[in-house]
Design a protein around this motif. Structure first.
Motif, short mmCIF file in Angstrom:
data_model
loop_
_atom_site.label_atom_id
_atom_site.label_comp_id
_atom_site.label_asym_id
_atom_site.label_seq_id
_atom_site.Cartn_x
_atom_site.Cartn_y
_atom_site.Cartn_z
N CYS A 1 5.45 10.41 0.96
CA CYS A 1 4.96 9.17 0.38
C CYS A 1 5.47 8.00 1.22
O CYS A 1 6.69 7.78 1.30
CB CYS A 1 5.45 9.04 -1.06
SG CYS A 1 5.04 7.48 -1.86
N GLU B 1 0.76 5.43 0.62
CA GLU B 1 -0.01 6.55 1.14
C GLU B 1 0.73 7.85 0.91
O GLU B 1 1.92 7.95 1.21
CB GLU B 1 -0.27 6.37 2.64
CG GLU B 1 -1.23 5.26 2.96
CD GLU B 1 -1.61 5.22 4.43
OE1 GLU B 1 -2.42 4.36 4.81
OE2 GLU B 1 -1.08 6.05 5.20
N GLN B 2 0.00 8.82 0.40
CA GLN B 2 0.57 10.15 0.21
C GLN B 2 -0.12 11.12 1.14
O GLN B 2 -1.31 11.01 1.41
CB GLN B 2 0.33 10.66 -1.22
CG GLN B 2 1.24 10.07 -2.26
CD GLN B 2 0.97 10.63 -3.63
OE1 GLN B 2 0.60 9.88 -4.52
NE2 GLN B 2 1.18 11.94 -3.81
N ASN B 3 0.65 12.11 1.58
CA ASN B 3 0.01 13.22 2.27
C ASN B 3 0.85 14.48 2.11
O ASN B 3 2.07 14.39 1.95
CB ASN B 3 -0.24 12.89 3.75
CG ASN B 3 1.04 12.81 4.54
OD1 ASN B 3 1.56 13.83 5.00
ND2 ASN B 3 1.55 11.62 4.69
N GLY C 1 0.08 5.91 -5.08
CA GLY C 1 -0.63 6.64 -4.05
C GLY C 1 -1.84 7.32 -4.65
O GLY C 1 -2.05 7.32 -5.86
N LYS D 1 0.85 -1.19 0.00
CA LYS D 1 0.00 0.00 0.00
C LYS D 1 0.88 1.23 0.00
O LYS D 1 1.94 1.26 0.62
CB LYS D 1 -0.92 0.01 1.22
CG LYS D 1 -1.96 -1.10 1.18
CD LYS D 1 -2.99 -0.94 2.29
CE LYS D 1 -4.03 -2.05 2.17
NZ LYS D 1 -5.05 -1.96 3.22
#
Lengths: 119, 111
Positions: free
Chosen positions: B23, B5-7, B102, B3
């Motif tokens: 990332c 995940e970006q933010n 992502g 998995k």
């Protein structure tokens, strides 16, 4: 050609209709991928070809989705009996590298995509 | 299952400011990609990061990779309007080379 070419650019299909999306990879690229990108999301893997062999189809969402690359160059993604949830942009990408090649630097070149809208 | 995940998912910046997109990925991988996507367009490759500690720079963008932390950063220096786009990171699984993306970071640079 210089890049990955996809056609048509846009496709509107009535629910239940079959569609065929075409991808012309960069000449000589061994690997070819199809991705599905829903609105506001990142692309999700559908299937992978190394030359004419479909080595991974784990991302195809149902048996209505079928892809082929019979001569190891042009690929077609076919969707039968389209449904509204199939509406998305379908991206094709190609690469010089074979699957599992761990050498450096080989990236992926993406086409402009086909935007499919099922009404 | 890998998995990514970006933010943040949305970033509104003033011109001239600096910011960083993060990332994170969940399992071992050693190739990380950054792409830019303009509305209605395809993905443009920005960086390919191949090893722990890799740092690459192009113009106002700099990307780095820490494979031990499973973290990549995309740093934007002195943002300009032309950088407005959606930025995706993607990771290659260690064996097999299908990309896991992502969700993307929508960047808007305001004058």
């Amino acid at each position: 050609g210089a890049g990955v070419s996809q056609s048509p650019r846009y496709k509107v299909a009535k629910r239940g209709q079959d569609v065929a999306l075409r991808c012309d990879p960069i000449s000589g690229h061994v690997s070819l991928f199809w991705y599905q990108q829903a609105l506001g999301q990142g692309p999700e893997f559908l299937t992978y070809f190394q030359n004419e062999a479909q080595l991974d189809k784990s991302g195809l969402p149902s048996d209505r989705f079928f892809a082929e690359r019979p001569e190891g160059s042009v690929s077609t993604l076919k969707i039968q009996r389209t449904q509204q949830e199939d509406s998305a942009v379908y991206l094709c990408a190609s690469s010089l590298a074979r699957m599992n090649y761990r050498g450096g630097g080989y990236g992926y070149t993406f086409g402009s995509g086909t935007r499919l809208t099922v009404v | 299952e890998l998995k990514v995940e970006q933010n943040p998912l949305f970033l509104s910046m003033q011109e001239g400011k600096n910011y960083t997109i993060y990332c994170n990925y969940s399992t071992t991988s050693d190739r990380l990609y950054w792409y830019r996507q303009d509305p209605g367009k395809s993905l443009e490759s920005l960086f390919v990061l191949l090893s722990n500690g890799a740092v690459k720079q192009e113009g106002r963008l700099m990307a780095s990779l820490d494979t031990k932390a499973r973290l990549s950063t995309l740093h934007i220096t002195a943002a300009v309007h032309d950088l407005s786009a959606t930025y995706f990171c993607a990771v290659d699984r260690k064996y097999g080379n299908k990309l896991v993306f992502g969700a993307g970071t929508i960047l808007r640079v305001k004058s």
